[in-house]
Each structure stands twice: as C-alpha cells, then as structure tokens.
Design a protein around this motif. Structure first.
Motif, PDB file in Angstrom:
ATOM      1  N   CYS A  72       0.852  -1.183   0.000  1.00  0.00           N
ATOM      2  CA  CYS A  72       0.000   0.000   0.000  1.00  0.00           C
ATOM      3  C   CYS A  72       0.894   1.242   0.000  1.00  0.00           C
ATOM      4  O   CYS A  72       2.110   1.155   0.184  1.00  0.00           O
ATOM      5  CB  CYS A  72      -0.933  -0.017   1.204  1.00  0.00           C
ATOM      6  N   LEU A  73       0.280   2.390  -0.209  1.00  0.00           N
ATOM      7  CA  LEU A  73       1.030   3.640  -0.342  1.00  0.00           C
ATOM      8  C   LEU A  73       0.359   4.734   0.475  1.00  0.00           C
ATOM      9  O   LEU A  73      -0.866   4.851   0.483  1.00  0.00           O
ATOM     10  CB  LEU A  73       1.094   4.070  -1.807  1.00  0.00           C
ATOM     11  N   MET A  74       1.170   5.534   1.170  1.00  0.00           N
ATOM     12  CA  MET A  74       0.649   6.715   1.853  1.00  0.00           C
ATOM     13  C   MET A  74       1.602   7.874   1.583  1.00  0.00           C
ATOM     14  O   MET A  74       2.805   7.783   1.850  1.00  0.00           O
ATOM     15  CB  MET A  74       0.503   6.472   3.349  1.00  0.00           C
ATOM     16  N   THR A 107       2.877  -0.888   4.175  1.00  0.00           N
ATOM     17  CA  THR A 107       2.642   0.379   3.484  1.00  0.00           C
ATOM     18  C   THR A 107       3.933   1.153   3.319  1.00  0.00           C
ATOM     19  O   THR A 107       4.662   1.388   4.291  1.00  0.00           O
ATOM     20  CB  THR A 107       1.634   1.246   4.270  1.00  0.00           C
ATOM     21  N   LEU A 150       6.240  10.617  -7.892  1.00  0.00           N
ATOM     22  CA  LEU A 150       6.141   9.214  -7.480  1.00  0.00           C
ATOM     23  C   LEU A 150       6.909   8.253  -8.390  1.00  0.00           C
ATOM     24  O   LEU A 150       7.519   7.299  -7.882  1.00  0.00           O
ATOM     25  CB  LEU A 150       4.675   8.795  -7.373  1.00  0.00           C
ATOM     26  N   VAL A 159       4.204  -1.023  -5.784  1.00  0.00           N
ATOM     27  CA  VAL A 159       3.136  -0.369  -5.026  1.00  0.00           C
ATOM     28  C   VAL A 159       1.807  -0.604  -5.725  1.00  0.00           C
ATOM     29  O   VAL A 159       1.711  -0.540  -6.954  1.00  0.00           O
ATOM     30  CB  VAL A 159       3.408   1.143  -4.884  1.00  0.00           C
ATOM     31  N   THR A 160       0.767  -0.857  -4.957  1.00  0.00           N
ATOM     32  CA  THR A 160      -0.544  -1.134  -5.522  1.00  0.00           C
ATOM     33  C   THR A 160      -1.077   0.039  -6.337  1.00  0.00           C
ATOM     34  O   THR A 160      -0.822   1.207  -6.020  1.00  0.00           O
ATOM     35  CB  THR A 160      -1.544  -1.489  -4.408  1.00  0.00           C
ATOM     36  N   THR A 161      -1.832  -0.283  -7.376  1.00  0.00           N
ATOM     37  CA  THR A 161      -2.545   0.735  -8.144  1.00  0.00           C
ATOM     38  C   THR A 161      -3.994   0.855  -7.700  1.00  0.00           C
ATOM     39  O   THR A 161      -4.727   1.709  -8.205  1.00  0.00           O
ATOM     40  CB  THR A 161      -2.509   0.391  -9.643  1.00  0.00           C
ATOM     41  N   PRO A 163      -6.798   2.243  -5.706  1.00  0.00           N
ATOM     42  CA  PRO A 163      -6.922   3.473  -4.916  1.00  0.00           C
ATOM     43  C   PRO A 163      -7.352   3.231  -3.472  1.00  0.00           C
ATOM     44  O   PRO A 163      -7.078   4.055  -2.602  1.00  0.00           O
ATOM     45  CB  PRO A 163      -7.962   4.285  -5.684  1.00  0.00           C
ATOM     46  N   ARG A 166      -4.364   3.309  -1.217  1.00  0.00           N
ATOM     47  CA  ARG A 166      -3.508   4.490  -1.335  1.00  0.00           C
ATOM     48  C   ARG A 166      -4.132   5.647  -0.569  1.00  0.00           C
ATOM     49  O   ARG A 166      -5.325   5.924  -0.700  1.00  0.00           O
ATOM     50  CB  ARG A 166      -3.295   4.839  -2.807  1.00  0.00           C
ATOM     51  N   SER A 188      -6.860   7.316  -7.982  1.00  0.00           N
ATOM     52  CA  SER A 188      -5.531   7.030  -7.439  1.00  0.00           C
ATOM     53  C   SER A 188      -5.467   7.029  -5.919  1.00  0.00           C
ATOM     54  O   SER A 188      -4.596   6.377  -5.346  1.00  0.00           O
ATOM     55  CB  SER A 188      -4.515   8.057  -7.973  1.00  0.00           C
ATOM     56  N   PHE A 189      -6.358   7.758  -5.247  1.00  0.00           N
ATOM     57  CA  PHE A 189      -6.362   7.846  -3.785  1.00  0.00           C
ATOM     58  C   PHE A 189      -7.797   7.839  -3.268  1.00  0.00           C
ATOM     59  O   PHE A 189      -8.610   8.666  -3.680  1.00  0.00           O
ATOM     60  CB  PHE A 189      -5.683   9.137  -3.308  1.00  0.00           C
TER      61      PHE A 189
END
Length: 290
Positions: A72-74, A107, A150, A159-161, A163, A166, A188-189
């Motif tokens: 995951c992404l933050m 993450t 990014l 990293v996952t796409t 949303p 994210r 995307s988020f």
C-alpha cells in the motif's frame, strides 16, 4: 466563586499541564522491539508542472515489504516534518509498530516537501511555493505527485494501483493538499487524513464544503479523517475551527465515510500526533477483509 491568590496561581499553572498531558504521545509513537523499516531521501528538480522548483523527498520502506507483493502507499505532504523521528507524527516509528501489530497493511510512505525556487539576486532567499502548491484547488499538485514525483520516488518498488490501498496525509496547508489530491484523482487515492486542514480562503479552499454537499448525488469513493482544535487560527483567511466543522458537516450531509476529531489545541501537531496511531487504525480498519 473567588479563589485565594495562591490557589488561583496554581490553577493557572496546572491547566496547560493537563492540556499537554491529554495530547501526549503514546507507546505506538515510541520505538519498540519490532522490525524497523528504512528511510531514504532524494532531491527532485525536474518538474514541468512546477518549473524551476527543487524539493527533497523521503521514502519509508517497511521491513515486511516483499517485491513480489504490492505494498500500500501513503503520501505525506511537508514530508520532512511528518517523517522526522522526533516530531509530532513520527511516521516511520508509528508505521513500524502498527504494521508489526497487524493494525495496518504493509505500506510504503513517501514524504514530499514543498518546492522552492532559487533566489533571483545575490543575498536573496529561496522562495517557497508551499501555499501555491498546497492551498490551490485544481489538479496541478495531483499531476505533479502522480506523474512526476512518485515515478522517481518509487522506482524499483512494487506499489498497488488500487486506490483503496492508497492514502494522502498532511498538516495545515498539507491537510487541504491531501484532500485535494484525492478529490481530484479518486482513481488514485481513496483515503485522506487532514490535520488542522486549511479549508479557508488562502487560495480558495473555502469552497470545499459546498462542493462536497453538491456531490451527494454522486459522492466520490473517499474515506476522510479530519482533526482540528478549538484554539486553531482565526485570521484574514478565515476561521480554521469553523471551516473544519463546516467540512465535517458537509461530509456527513453527503454521506461520506468520515471521522472528525475536534479537540482544544491550536495550530500545531500536538493533538494530531497524539491520536495518529488510532487515526491510522481507523483509516485502514478493513484492510484485512480485502
């Protein structure tokens, strides 16, 4: 009721102490005996969206990250402050602890500093573009983050796409920036954390409550956490406590997935930092069900 002068003096001294204790950092914000991730830093100076700017960025990679499994992404605006080991939020420390506890997924965190423009004359200071980049409405900052920063920061990282995996987070002007990037790019988020967000008329952000209300017929798929305090700013741009309450009321009216924590602090990270671990637990509360 009248107090003896000595008693009154003790009360005046005691009140700030109680307030500070109420927002003390807990064990989740302290280093624990868990696997520790790594943090690397970089510099980005090749923006076409914000030409002429230079900025630092930080990338936290948890110890549990495996290249074969998308993380995951933050994204954190004002990255240096959010990622610092001794600040109010201490992102790497909190992530280490919560990931180890299973309270949030594996993450990767990317901290992004606002851009600065080199001085145009000898002896002059560099000019910060923080308010222009963060407080402005529209998709410029989203395009910069997604299309320019990014790809560099996440090079060689998986990293996952999705949303739903994210999130974006920020403090003050970074708080409205976190909301804007998700509002503009819900593809995307989906997740937002806004601490003492500047939903005021610095660059037009005061219109957001109205826009949120008008989205009720077709709400964006966002999960939003807001935090503010009753002693926050009141100046020519607006009243921060009132604007945050207006945003919370709009999110409630439009039936968004949201939470609002309203405390007593001023324009700082004390309250937000103290509750940050539980904020992340709420934000990622259903991650294991996916």
């Amino acid at each position: 009721m009248r107090f003896h002068p000595v008693v009154l003096a003790l009360l005046v001294v005691a009140l700030p102490l109680r307030a500070a204790e109420a927002y003390a950092l807990g064990p989740d914000s302290q280093p624990q005996a868990v696997p520790h991730g790594t943090v690397r830093t970089g510099t980005f100076a090749a923006s076409k969206v914000f030409p002429g700017t230079t900025r630092e960025f930080q990338v936290y990679v948890p110890a549990q990250y495996r290249p074969e499994q998308p993380a995951c992404l933050m994204v954190f605006f004002d990255g240096s402050g959010m990622m610092g080991a001794n600040g109010a939020y201490r992102v790497p420390v909190v992530f280490d602890n919560l990931i180890a506890e299973g309270d949030m997924p594996v993450t990767i965190a990317v901290g992004i500093n606002p851009g600065t423009v080199a001085p145009g004359a000898p002896g002059a200071k560099a000019r910060s573009q923080r308010s222009y980049e963060y407080d402005s409405l529209g998709d410029a900052n989203a395009r910069f983050v997604l299309d320019e920063l990014l790809p560099v920061a996440l090079k060689d990282l998986n990293v996952t796409t999705d949303p739903a995996g994210r999130a974006a987070c920020g403090n003050s002007s970074g708080g409205i920036a976190a909301f804007t990037i998700a509002w503009e790019r819900p593809d995307s988020f989906h997740k937002v954390v806004s601490h003492i967000g500047s939903f005021t008329n610095i660059q037009g952000g005061n219109v957001y409550p109205g826009l949120v209300r008008k989205s009720k017929a077709a709400p964006k798929p966002l999960r939003v956490f807001l935090q503010d305090g009753s002693a926050d700013l009141d100046n020519l741009h607006g009243n921060w406590p009132l604007s945050s309450q207006d945003m919370a009321a709009a999110l409630k009216y439009a039936e968004y997935d949201y939470k609002f924590e309203f405390g007593t602090e001023a324009h700082n990270g004390k309250h937000g930092g103290a509750i940050f671990p539980d904020t992340l637990r709420w934000l990622w509360r259903d991650w294991q069900k996916k």
